[in-house]
Write a protein that holds these residues in place. Structure first.
Motif, PDB file in Angstrom:
ATOM      1  N   MET A 149     -34.743  21.052  -0.106  1.00 46.85           N
ATOM      2  CA  MET A 149     -33.449  20.388   0.812  1.00 46.85           C
ATOM      3  C   MET A 149     -33.118  18.870  -0.114  1.00 46.85           C
ATOM      4  O   MET A 149     -34.010  18.200  -0.414  1.00 46.85           O
ATOM      5  CB  MET A 149     -34.191  19.927   2.325  1.00 46.85           C
ATOM      6  N   THR A 150     -31.852  18.731  -0.026  1.00 42.88           N
ATOM      7  CA  THR A 150     -31.475  17.312  -0.588  1.00 42.88           C
ATOM      8  C   THR A 150     -30.655  16.670   0.461  1.00 42.88           C
ATOM      9  O   THR A 150     -29.465  17.002   0.959  1.00 42.88           O
ATOM     10  CB  THR A 150     -30.704  17.590  -2.003  1.00 42.88           C
ATOM     11  N   LEU A 151     -31.073  15.550   0.843  1.00 41.82           N
ATOM     12  CA  LEU A 151     -30.439  14.906   1.665  1.00 41.82           C
ATOM     13  C   LEU A 151     -30.069  13.497   0.997  1.00 41.82           C
ATOM     14  O   LEU A 151     -30.716  13.154   0.166  1.00 41.82           O
ATOM     15  CB  LEU A 151     -31.147  14.255   2.953  1.00 41.82           C
ATOM     16  N   ILE A 152     -28.972  12.907   1.177  1.00 42.94           N
ATOM     17  CA  ILE A 152     -28.572  11.559   0.374  1.00 42.94           C
ATOM     18  C   ILE A 152     -29.380  10.425   1.166  1.00 42.94           C
ATOM     19  O   ILE A 152     -29.539  10.195   2.442  1.00 42.94           O
ATOM     20  CB  ILE A 152     -27.042  11.182   0.510  1.00 42.94           C
ATOM     21  N   SER A 153     -30.352   9.782   0.304  1.00 41.18           N
ATOM     22  CA  SER A 153     -31.186   8.937   0.859  1.00 41.18           C
ATOM     23  C   SER A 153     -30.488   7.628   1.227  1.00 41.18           C
ATOM     24  O   SER A 153     -30.858   6.902   2.023  1.00 41.18           O
ATOM     25  CB  SER A 153     -32.418   8.639  -0.089  1.00 41.18           C
ATOM     26  N   GLU A 154     -29.648   7.077   0.339  1.00 36.48           N
ATOM     27  CA  GLU A 154     -28.927   5.806   0.580  1.00 36.48           C
ATOM     28  C   GLU A 154     -27.755   5.725   1.432  1.00 36.48           C
ATOM     29  O   GLU A 154     -26.798   6.612   1.468  1.00 36.48           O
ATOM     30  CB  GLU A 154     -28.508   5.354  -0.719  1.00 36.48           C
ATOM     31  N   ARG A 155     -27.966   4.860   2.192  1.00 37.49           N
ATOM     32  CA  ARG A 155     -26.932   4.802   3.327  1.00 37.49           C
ATOM     33  C   ARG A 155     -25.626   4.325   2.539  1.00 37.49           C
ATOM     34  O   ARG A 155     -25.502   3.064   2.113  1.00 37.49           O
ATOM     35  CB  ARG A 155     -27.380   3.563   4.346  1.00 37.49           C
ATOM     36  N   PRO A 156     -24.384   4.710   3.115  1.00 34.94           N
ATOM     37  CA  PRO A 156     -23.072   4.458   2.614  1.00 34.94           C
ATOM     38  C   PRO A 156     -22.681   3.181   3.151  1.00 34.94           C
ATOM     39  O   PRO A 156     -22.794   3.026   4.333  1.00 34.94           O
ATOM     40  CB  PRO A 156     -22.325   5.599   2.871  1.00 34.94           C
ATOM     41  N   GLY A 157     -22.161   2.365   2.309  1.00 30.25           N
ATOM     42  CA  GLY A 157     -21.390   1.164   2.854  1.00 30.25           C
ATOM     43  C   GLY A 157     -19.902   1.578   3.460  1.00 30.25           C
ATOM     44  O   GLY A 157     -19.725   2.616   3.312  1.00 30.25           O
ATOM     45  N   PRO A 158     -19.434   0.623   4.082  1.00 31.25           N
ATOM     46  CA  PRO A 158     -18.048   0.816   4.641  1.00 31.25           C
ATOM     47  C   PRO A 158     -16.927   0.931   3.719  1.00 31.25           C
ATOM     48  O   PRO A 158     -17.110   0.370   2.553  1.00 31.25           O
ATOM     49  CB  PRO A 158     -17.723  -0.423   5.665  1.00 31.25           C
ATOM     50  N   GLY A 159     -15.935   1.808   3.979  1.00 31.71           N
ATOM     51  CA  GLY A 159     -14.634   1.943   3.104  1.00 31.71           C
ATOM     52  C   GLY A 159     -13.819   0.793   3.478  1.00 31.71           C
ATOM     53  O   GLY A 159     -14.382  -0.427   4.040  1.00 31.71           O
ATOM     54  N   ALA A 160     -12.678   0.617   2.784  1.00 30.01           N
ATOM     55  CA  ALA A 160     -11.728  -0.659   3.208  1.00 30.01           C
ATOM     56  C   ALA A 160     -11.501  -0.532   4.529  1.00 30.01           C
ATOM     57  O   ALA A 160     -11.032   0.368   5.077  1.00 30.01           O
ATOM     58  CB  ALA A 160     -10.408  -0.291   2.202  1.00 30.01           C
ATOM     59  N   ALA A 161     -11.436  -1.922   5.069  1.00 32.44           N
ATOM     60  CA  ALA A 161     -11.127  -1.964   6.519  1.00 32.44           C
ATOM     61  C   ALA A 161      -9.696  -1.992   6.719  1.00 32.44           C
ATOM     62  O   ALA A 161      -8.918  -2.279   6.080  1.00 32.44           O
ATOM     63  CB  ALA A 161     -11.726  -3.310   7.019  1.00 32.44           C
ATOM     64  N   ARG A 162      -9.207  -1.012   7.881  1.00 28.43           N
ATOM     65  CA  ARG A 162      -8.121  -0.799   8.344  1.00 28.43           C
ATOM     66  C   ARG A 162      -7.934  -1.560   9.698  1.00 28.43           C
ATOM     67  O   ARG A 162      -8.454  -1.238  10.487  1.00 28.43           O
ATOM     68  CB  ARG A 162      -7.642   0.435   8.419  1.00 28.43           C
ATOM     69  N   PRO A 163      -7.354  -2.802   9.671  1.00 26.66           N
ATOM     70  CA  PRO A 163      -7.215  -3.621  10.788  1.00 26.66           C
ATOM     71  C   PRO A 163      -6.463  -2.844  12.013  1.00 26.66           C
ATOM     72  O   PRO A 163      -5.678  -2.211  11.744  1.00 26.66           O
ATOM     73  CB  PRO A 163      -6.441  -4.936  10.467  1.00 26.66           C
ATOM     74  N   TYR A 164      -7.121  -3.215  13.271  1.00 30.37           N
ATOM     75  CA  TYR A 164      -6.444  -2.824  14.386  1.00 30.37           C
ATOM     76  C   TYR A 164      -5.191  -3.565  14.771  1.00 30.37           C
ATOM     77  O   TYR A 164      -5.435  -4.754  14.707  1.00 30.37           O
ATOM     78  CB  TYR A 164      -7.836  -2.710  15.533  1.00 30.37           C
ATOM     79  N   ARG A 165      -4.263  -2.837  15.244  1.00 28.18           N
ATOM     80  CA  ARG A 165      -3.347  -3.725  15.754  1.00 28.18           C
ATOM     81  C   ARG A 165      -2.966  -3.198  17.174  1.00 28.18           C
ATOM     82  O   ARG A 165      -2.752  -1.902  17.310  1.00 28.18           O
ATOM     83  CB  ARG A 165      -2.001  -3.565  14.788  1.00 28.18           C
TER      84      ARG A 165
END
Lengths: 442, 429
Positions: free
Chosen positions: A1-17
């Motif tokens: 079994m392979t799970l990705i061990s490292e937690r991903p960071g956020p992508g580029a923020a898209r502001p709410y309007r």
């Protein structure tokens, strides 16, 4: 079994309007292109705060009586006309406002709003119907008050604000106060408060909805605006902590309502207070839920918040805990409030609370109903016409020192009223021995 | 009439390990909903293990191989998201809505608990969540008037051994007996990628979602011998009416009339949905007009009729009313039964149109959020093999005819197949 061990960071923020807001002659509207459903809410300055003493709940009776027929059709014909559009009238009475709304497919909104106006402005209010609605409301309140919670909340409210004050009595009254409501009380409340123009909130695809026509329908023939209700009440904390025990024999859980008086909604500390209450008990990961649910297993959930309206506010903690652990749950809860008051919040906790509350704006504000609800505070709080639409602008700026200062300024672990609705016979001695304050049984 | 109830794009793919991935892009707001349906619910629970699927749902929030205990909630809420999970007889679902830039985080968390829960599961966590669930049971079912109605109706509607015989919350005795090894086996058995559907709706392009799904879920091995739930599609026919009377601390008499109807998704069940709306939804409904307004037997706020949308056996229709002051249970029951019995004679065209209009609004309300849409796609992919069938429900309701309503009322609501549950206040005993 392979799970990705490292937690991903956020992508580029898209502001709410927030959607584009249009204000025009009594109408505040948000444009939601492509939304199938549209909402219109008539907001009147006729909340529970306007109800006369001893008649708490008259507003809710008026709200129900609006659908008992109008000058031009009886109640069955009214129901079929409205529901045939796929719409139902929803009414809300809160401390500051009386709201009547409809939600319908956008093309059908004008017809639904015309029916809304017909009910609000020209209800039949036949005395026999009004008396029946009042009796039904009394019965409905008895049903509600048979559940755990309402009695505890009434005891807390009376202890914080005094039962001689309107806001020291339950928001929708109690079975006794509604029993006292007469047909004349209902007619008088309608005449005194539902003839004002008010404000129409609209959320929907404005390319398909003519807001001027909606405004014309609800403002036709209305009277003058009503006088302002007055400024905030002073905040007067109790001198010491105490326990109020509301007996509920046989209860397998104890319902907890803990609280104290707090500042009103427009207080300058509103944002730091809200964030402090979020760290303490506003989210699943908050201090209270972590300790009382996730560590101790005493409850299915516990939360804290500042509940605030135009003229007053309160800090309140709500939960239901297993009967046998009532006293230790209270000790732990008061301990967390005291710790937060003394030490404030950490940067890490605050970061979670801040992002959560900011993110919630975009997550929650997706439907026409939610957007219409978000427009209401602009009106209730009397914000100027150019006030920016709701946005989390203030949240990122709330630094840890400001939030940590709001905790000692606005939390009062030593002045809490601890209302416990549970089986008094089983818990009284534990509560008395818990060293949390004197125990009063009601 | 709307040609479809789902006017958004739908793209679907299947990973090599069998995980079905459904994407519906909508850039209206910078948010994205992630929804996983696992095809396991309380219908899979054997005797002595009632409540296990739901207790297991709680354990899924308590950490997995790369996610320390309590981190799951903290990471989602700390990114501004909302999350929850629900279990019912048919399935278990897990869902979160997050600001769009945190999609990858949500997928990572879901993959980690799909593929890596067992090593992180401890006795301490099980004991704690068992206590939480027992408190949930007390709070929602035991400590509120009429709160146990659903727990009582199911065994009256479905025979012992039927997958819907017991309620999802389970029994206190079974919860107390739950051991760690059983839960480890439960995960290994059912939480496999080929037993799940992942739906992602909102501000994310389909190609990105498919790539991310493969990156995070692609390494989770499938399981090829997932045991099916017992077959409940043809329960033994009901041959006589059943009744139960409960004397309890309730504020007024209340009557529930319940029937087994047809599985959710069938043509007949669409007619039941329309029928239930005509019967019990709104002030123009039969129950309101006849019992609350007309005969004044029932409290206006407490008349209702609704189908419970279960797909793996004939789903229940539940009709309920609560007595006004001074009305006894027998009079209420007679009035309620009369209104239900008359449905076999059909409803009017005006009633049909009213019901369809209300259902249309209810449908559009459900799909007005990305979370509501994601749940619908997961449901239709899981239960009917094709997410696009989500678009069929609204037109199907709108196509229901008067004759179809009459037919299901005459067939499914026969008095001889009725379950009647009455609550009486203690002082009346």
């Amino acid at each position: 079994m392979t799970l990705i061990s490292e937690r991903p960071g956020p992508g580029a923020a898209r502001p709410y309007r927030f959607p584009e807001v249009i204000r025009r002659e009594g109408v505040v509207a948000a444009h939601l292109p492509g939304q199938a459903l549209a909402v219109a809410v008539l907001l009147l300055d006729a909340g529970a705060g306007r109800e006369p003493a001893g008649r708490e709940g008259v507003g809710a009776v008026v709200a129900k009586a609006l659908e008992e027929g109008t000058a031009t059709r009886d109640s069955a014909a009214y129901a079929l006309a409205l529901e045939g559009l796929g719409a139902e009238l929803f009414t809300t009475v809160d401390w500051d406002s009386f709201r009547v709304g409809v939600q319908a497919p956008a093309e059908r909104l004008p017809d639904a709003v015309a029916l809304l106006a017909e009910a609000v402005r020209t209800p039949r209010l036949d005395p026999a119907d009004v008396a029946r609605v009042r009796d039904d409301e009394v019965t409905a309140l008895r049903m509600d008050w048979a559940e755990p919670g309402p009695r505890a909340d009434a005891a807390l409210r009376a202890d914080l604000f005094g039962a001689d004050q309107r806001h020291g009595r339950p928001l929708h009254g109690d079975p006794d106060s509604v029993t006292a409501v007469s047909v004349d009380d209902v007619v008088d409340f309608h005449r005194g408060w539902l003839g004002q123009p008010g404000t129409l909130l609209v959320a929907g695809d404005l390319d398909r909805v003519d807001i001027d026509a909606l405004g014309a329908a609800v403002f036709a023939g209305t009277g003058a605006p009503v006088a302002d209700a007055g400024g905030p009440f002073p905040v007067t904390p109790r001198p010491e902590r105490r326990i109020i025990l509301v007996d509920r024999p046989g209860s397998v859980q104890s319902t907890l309502r803990l609280g104290h008086a707090a500042p009103h909604r427009s207080h300058p500390d509103y944002v730091p207070m809200a964030l402090a209450a979020t760290v303490l008990g506003g989210a699943f990961t908050s201090r209270l839920n972590h300790l009382i649910r996730e560590v101790r297993g005493y409850t299915y959930g516990i939360r804290s918040e500042f509940g605030q309206s135009r003229r007053f506010g309160r800090f309140v903690v709500s939960s239901a805990v297993q009967t046998a652990v009532t006293a230790p749950a209270l000790v732990d809860t008061v301990g967390e409030i005291a710790r937060t008051q003394a030490d404030g919040v950490t940067e890490e906790e605050l970061a979670v609370a801040r992002s959560w509350r900011a993110g919630q704006l975009s997550v929650e504000l997706q439907t026409s109903g939610a957007i219409a609800g978000a427009l209401a505070p602009l009106v209730v709080r009397g914000l100027p016409a150019d006030y920016p639409a709701p946005r989390p602008a203030a949240l990122p700026a709330a630094a840890v020192d400001r939030v940590s200062k709001a905790a000692p300024d606005h939390l009062r672990a030593g002045a809490l009223t601890l209302v416990v609705e549970g089986d008094a016979e089983k818990i009284h001695s534990d509560l008395a021995a818990a060293d949390l304050g004197p125990v009063v049984t009601v | 009439m709307s040609p479809t109830g789902f006017p958004w794009p739908i793209e679907a793919a299947r990973l090599d390990n069998g995980l079905r991935v459904v994407v519906s892009e909508d850039r209206t707001a910078p948010v994205v909903a992630v929804n996983l349906w696992y095809d396991v619910g309380s219908r899979h629970e054997p005797d002595g293990q009632t409540g296990f699927a739901h207790l297991f749902e709680h354990l899924m929030f308590e950490g997995s191989v790369h996610v320390p205990k309590t981190e799951h909630m903290r990471l989602i809420q700390g990114s501004g998201g909302s999350l929850n999970a629900t279990t019912n007889p048919d399935r278990t679902n897990y869902f979160e809505t997050v600001p769009a830039e945190h999609l990858e985080l949500a997928l990572w968390l879901e993959a980690d608990r799909m593929g890596g829960l067992v090593p992180a599961l401890t006795q301490e966590t099980l004991d704690n969540q068992r206590d939480v669930v027992k408190n949930e049971r007390r709070q929602r079912y035991e400590n509120v008037p009429y709160g146990d109605a659903w727990l009582r109706l199911l065994p009256l509607l479905y025979p012992p051994g039927h997958p819907y015989h017991h309620a999802t919350i389970g029994s206190m005795a079974d919860l107390n007996a739950a051991d760690l090894a059983t839960f480890q086996a439960f995960h290994t058995t059912y939480y496999a990628p080929n037993n799940a559907v992942l739906s992602v709706v909102g501000d994310a392009p389909a190609a990105d979602v498919f790539a991310l799904a493969d990156k995070y879920f692609g390494g989770v091995p499938p399981r090829d011998d997932i045991p099916p739930a017992p077959d409940g599609t043809r329960p033994a026919p009901v041959t006589a009416p059943v009744r139960e009377t409960v004397t309890a601390e309730v504020p007024a008499p209340r009557i529930y009339l319940a029937h087994r109807t047809y599985p959710f998704g069938s043509r007949e069940y669409d007619a039941v949905t329309v029928l239930a709306t005509a019967l019990g939804n709104g002030r123009g409904s039969r129950l309101y007009q006849r019992l609350a307004d007309g005969a004044r037997l029932a409290q206006p706020d407490y008349v209702s009729a609704y189908g419970v949308d279960l797909a793996h056996a004939p789903a229940p229709l539940i009709v309920s009313a609560t007595a006004r002051d001074g009305v006894d249970a027998a009079a209420l029951e007679a009035g309620l039964a009369e209104v239900v019995d008359e449905l076999a004679d059909g409803i009017t065209a005006e009633e049909l149109d009213r019901a369809k209009a209300l259902l249309a609004t209810a449908w559009w309300r459900q799909v007005s959020t990305v979370a509501g849409r994601a749940d619908a796609l997961s449901r239709y992919a899981t239960q009917f093999g094709d997410p696009a069938r989500a678009g069929e429900r609204l037109p199907a309701w709108q196509a229901v005819t008067l004759d179809e309503v009459t037919a299901v009322a005459a067939e499914a609501l026969r008095p001889e197949t009725r379950v009647t549950l009455s609550y009486l206040p203690e002082e009346n005993a």
